[in-house]
Design a protein around this motif. Structure first.
Motif, short mmCIF file in Angstrom:
data_model
loop_
_atom_site.label_atom_id
_atom_site.label_comp_id
_atom_site.label_asym_id
_atom_site.label_seq_id
_atom_site.Cartn_x
_atom_site.Cartn_y
_atom_site.Cartn_z
N TYR A 1 -8.23 4.54 4.09
CA TYR A 1 -8.05 3.57 5.17
C TYR A 1 -8.16 4.29 6.51
CZ TYR A 1 -5.75 0.75 1.53
OH TYR A 1 -5.44 0.05 0.39
N LEU A 2 -8.87 3.68 7.44
CA LEU A 2 -8.87 4.14 8.83
C LEU A 2 -7.58 3.62 9.46
CD1 LEU A 2 -10.26 5.48 11.25
CD2 LEU A 2 -11.54 3.36 11.59
N ASP A 3 -6.75 4.53 9.94
CA ASP A 3 -5.39 4.17 10.35
C ASP A 3 -5.31 3.93 11.85
OD1 ASP A 3 -2.72 3.78 10.65
OD2 ASP A 3 -2.12 5.81 10.07
N PHE A 4 -5.31 2.65 12.23
CA PHE A 4 -5.12 2.28 13.63
C PHE A 4 -3.71 1.72 13.85
CE2 PHE A 4 -9.24 1.99 16.24
CZ PHE A 4 -9.76 3.12 15.64
N ILE A 5 -2.77 2.21 13.02
CA ILE A 5 -1.35 1.97 13.24
C ILE A 5 -0.68 3.25 13.74
CG2 ILE A 5 0.86 1.40 12.14
CD1 ILE A 5 -0.66 -0.39 10.20
N SER A 6 -1.08 4.38 13.17
CA SER A 6 -0.56 5.70 13.57
C SER A 6 0.96 5.77 13.48
CB SER A 6 -1.01 6.06 15.00
OG SER A 6 -2.41 6.06 15.10
N GLY A 7 1.52 5.19 12.42
CA GLY A 7 2.97 5.23 12.28
C GLY A 7 3.68 4.44 13.36
N ILE A 8 3.02 3.41 13.90
CA ILE A 8 3.45 2.61 15.07
C ILE A 8 3.49 3.49 16.32
CG2 ILE A 8 4.99 0.83 15.95
CD1 ILE A 8 6.16 0.48 13.19
N ALA A 9 2.33 4.01 16.69
CA ALA A 9 2.14 4.81 17.92
C ALA A 9 2.92 6.11 17.88
CB ALA A 9 2.51 4.00 19.16
N ASN B 1 0.29 10.52 17.39
CA ASN B 1 -0.69 10.53 18.49
C ASN B 1 -1.75 11.62 18.32
OD1 ASN B 1 0.64 8.41 19.62
ND2 ASN B 1 1.18 9.43 21.52
N LEU B 2 -1.43 12.67 17.58
CA LEU B 2 -2.41 13.73 17.32
C LEU B 2 -3.03 13.58 15.94
CD1 LEU B 2 -0.56 16.82 18.85
CD2 LEU B 2 -2.34 15.41 19.89
N GLY B 3 -2.91 12.39 15.37
CA GLY B 3 -3.40 12.16 14.03
C GLY B 3 -2.39 12.64 13.00
N HIS B 4 -2.70 12.45 11.74
CA HIS B 4 -1.79 12.86 10.67
C HIS B 4 -1.90 14.36 10.41
CE1 HIS B 4 -0.53 8.84 9.48
NE2 HIS B 4 -1.78 8.45 9.71
N ILE C 1 0.87 -1.18 0.00
CA ILE C 1 0.00 0.00 0.00
C ILE C 1 0.90 1.22 0.00
CG2 ILE C 1 -1.75 1.32 1.26
CD1 ILE C 1 -2.58 -1.30 2.62
N GLU C 2 0.81 2.04 -1.02
CA GLU C 2 1.61 3.25 -1.11
C GLU C 2 0.76 4.45 -0.69
OE1 GLU C 2 3.92 5.83 -4.51
OE2 GLU C 2 3.92 3.63 -4.68
N ILE C 3 1.07 4.99 0.48
CA ILE C 3 0.28 6.10 1.03
C ILE C 3 0.70 7.40 0.38
CG2 ILE C 3 -0.36 7.33 3.13
CD1 ILE C 3 -1.28 4.38 3.02
N GLU C 4 -0.27 8.09 -0.20
CA GLU C 4 0.02 9.37 -0.87
C GLU C 4 -0.46 10.57 -0.07
OE1 GLU C 4 -1.32 9.70 -4.90
OE2 GLU C 4 0.56 8.87 -5.65
N LYS C 5 -1.47 10.36 0.78
CA LYS C 5 -2.04 11.49 1.52
C LYS C 5 -2.52 10.99 2.87
CE LYS C 5 -6.12 13.35 0.52
NZ LYS C 5 -7.22 14.06 -0.15
N ALA C 6 -2.44 11.86 3.86
CA ALA C 6 -2.90 11.48 5.21
C ALA C 6 -3.50 12.70 5.88
CB ALA C 6 -1.72 10.95 6.03
N ASP C 7 -4.55 12.45 6.64
CA ASP C 7 -5.21 13.55 7.35
C ASP C 7 -6.00 12.97 8.52
OD1 ASP C 7 -6.02 16.36 7.57
OD2 ASP C 7 -8.02 15.61 7.08
N GLY C 8 -5.72 13.47 9.72
CA GLY C 8 -6.44 13.00 10.90
C GLY C 8 -6.24 11.53 11.14
#
Length: 384
Positions: free
Chosen positions: A31-39, A42-45, A13-20
């Motif tokens: 995608y709903l991101d429940f990885i958060s860049g591996i914790a 914490n304030l979202g993307h 999966i190649e992520i191009e954009k992220a928000d919240g």
């Protein structure tokens, strides 16, 4: 071909954009991101206040090295000290570096060399922190480990009480083992470590790289158990995605880390400090942390309710917004199906689904994740 060493088993999966709480791949799938860049996020993307702070710093100075005073370091350190047990901070670039600093400081301060850690722990991938990590899969293939590390079973009070080696410089522990399966420590075990450290004149080190900066509903997870560590290490959530780590220590340790005893070219970089200050100004707020605790309870309780009779689910465990769903089987097929359904989660060992949503996740987003997990788990049973 790739010009990179193949050290990562990357997702396709190649992520191009992220928000919240959401990320979007190059095809536009959300995608709903429940990885958060591996914790980490914490304030979202792309949190607005952090972005503004970094932009402002970009217009001033990016890097000068620690040959010069960096006022932002003092501001971040003051807030970390004011919200922890510590009196002084050393800034690094990662959790592994923070743990390296803790190991070095413990050895220098005590004049002793043995460090006790625990099976299934994870403290990093440098030579010393790999040796501190109690997982063979991290250590295999690299030859002899540093000989001054020894491991005990996690949550085993008796094993801690039996320690009587005066050569022990420190006992290092995670309050919740993250990579090791999302396993919370019990209070008797953690208190036994604290007591044993005092008896042996050893330092009590808590690795909060994954649990720190609000992840469990407290500024630091050790606060849930009223512990008094000598050193706390942190990283992931501190900079909202900017590489930064930190070691917090008590007053008695300051003289042992005098000029020239340790250092880092990039540690405490002005850009990372700008991101860190903006992050902790938001997280270290009583109402924010209470909200995280409530969301964590809500997520855990609702998962327990919808998965209570599922034949593949052994238990739901965790603390705050660090949740593990332990299965009786391998989790990779479940993770793959969840990705197809639009939910990103992690493994924690072979049998645990690890959920690390942004601390800013909404209750509606939590409900969305629970529904996707429930539907996926039920579909996999039907397919058998």
């Amino acid at each position: 071909m790739s010009y990179l060493f193949p050290t990562y088993a990357r997702l396709n999966i190649e992520i191009e954009k992220a928000d919240g709480s959401y990320v979007y791949d190059k095809e536009g799938k959300r995608y709903l991101d429940f990885i958060s860049g591996i914790a980490v996020c914490n304030l979202g993307h792309r949190p607005k206040k952090v972005m503004e702070a970094v932009k402002e710093q970009l217009n001033n100075v990016w890097h000068v090295s620690n040959l010069f005073p960096i006022p932002l370091q003092e501001k971040v350190a003051e807030k970390l000290v004011n919200h922890s047990m510590g009196d002084a901070v050393f800034f690094a670039n990662s959790g592994a570096e923070a743990n390296e600093a803790a190991i070095k400081l413990a050895r220098k301060y005590t004049g002793k060399h043995k460090i006790i850690t625990f099976y299934q722990s994870f403290h990093g991938r440098t030579y010393a922190t790999m040796s501190a990590t109690g997982q063979k899969k991290v250590q295999d293939g690299f030859g002899p480990l540093a000989p001054t590390f020894a491991y005990l079973p996690y949550n085993d009070v008796g094993a801690v009480q039996q320690l009587n080696d005066e050569a022990i410089a420190a006992i290092m522990v995670e309050v919740v083992q993250g990579e090791g399966g999302v396993v919370p420590g019990n209070i008797d075990f953690l208190k036994a470590i604290e007591k044993k450290c005092k008896k042996l004149n050893a330092l009590f080190i808590i690795d909060e790289v994954q649990t720190g900066i609000g992840r469990t509903g407290k500024a630091f997870a050790y606060e849930h158990f009223e512990l008094n560590p000598d050193i706390v290490t942190l990283a992931k959530g501190l900079g909202s995605g900017f590489p930064v780590g930190a070691m917090i220590g008590t007053k008695k340790l300051i003289a042992a880390f005098s000029a020239g005893s340790h250092g880092s070219t990039f540690g405490g970089n002005p850009l990372a400090m700008a991101a860190s200050l903006a992050t902790i100004e938001e997280v270290f707020n009583e109402s924010f942390l209470k909200d995280v605790e409530e969301k964590g309870d809500y997520l855990k309780q609702n998962l327990e309710e919808v998965l209570s009779e599922h034949p593949s689910v052994k238990q739901v465990k965790g603390l705050g917004l660090m949740i593990g769903i332990e299965l009786i089987e391998e989790v990779q097929p479940v993770l793959a199906q969840l990705r197809k359904s639009g939910l990103l989660v992690l493994p924690a060992g072979p049998n645990v689904i690890r959920l690390l949503p942004p601390l800013t996740v909404t209750f509606e987003e939590i409900d969305e994740a629970i529904a996707l997990i429930q539907a996926t788990m039920n579909a996999l049973v039907s397919a058998k």
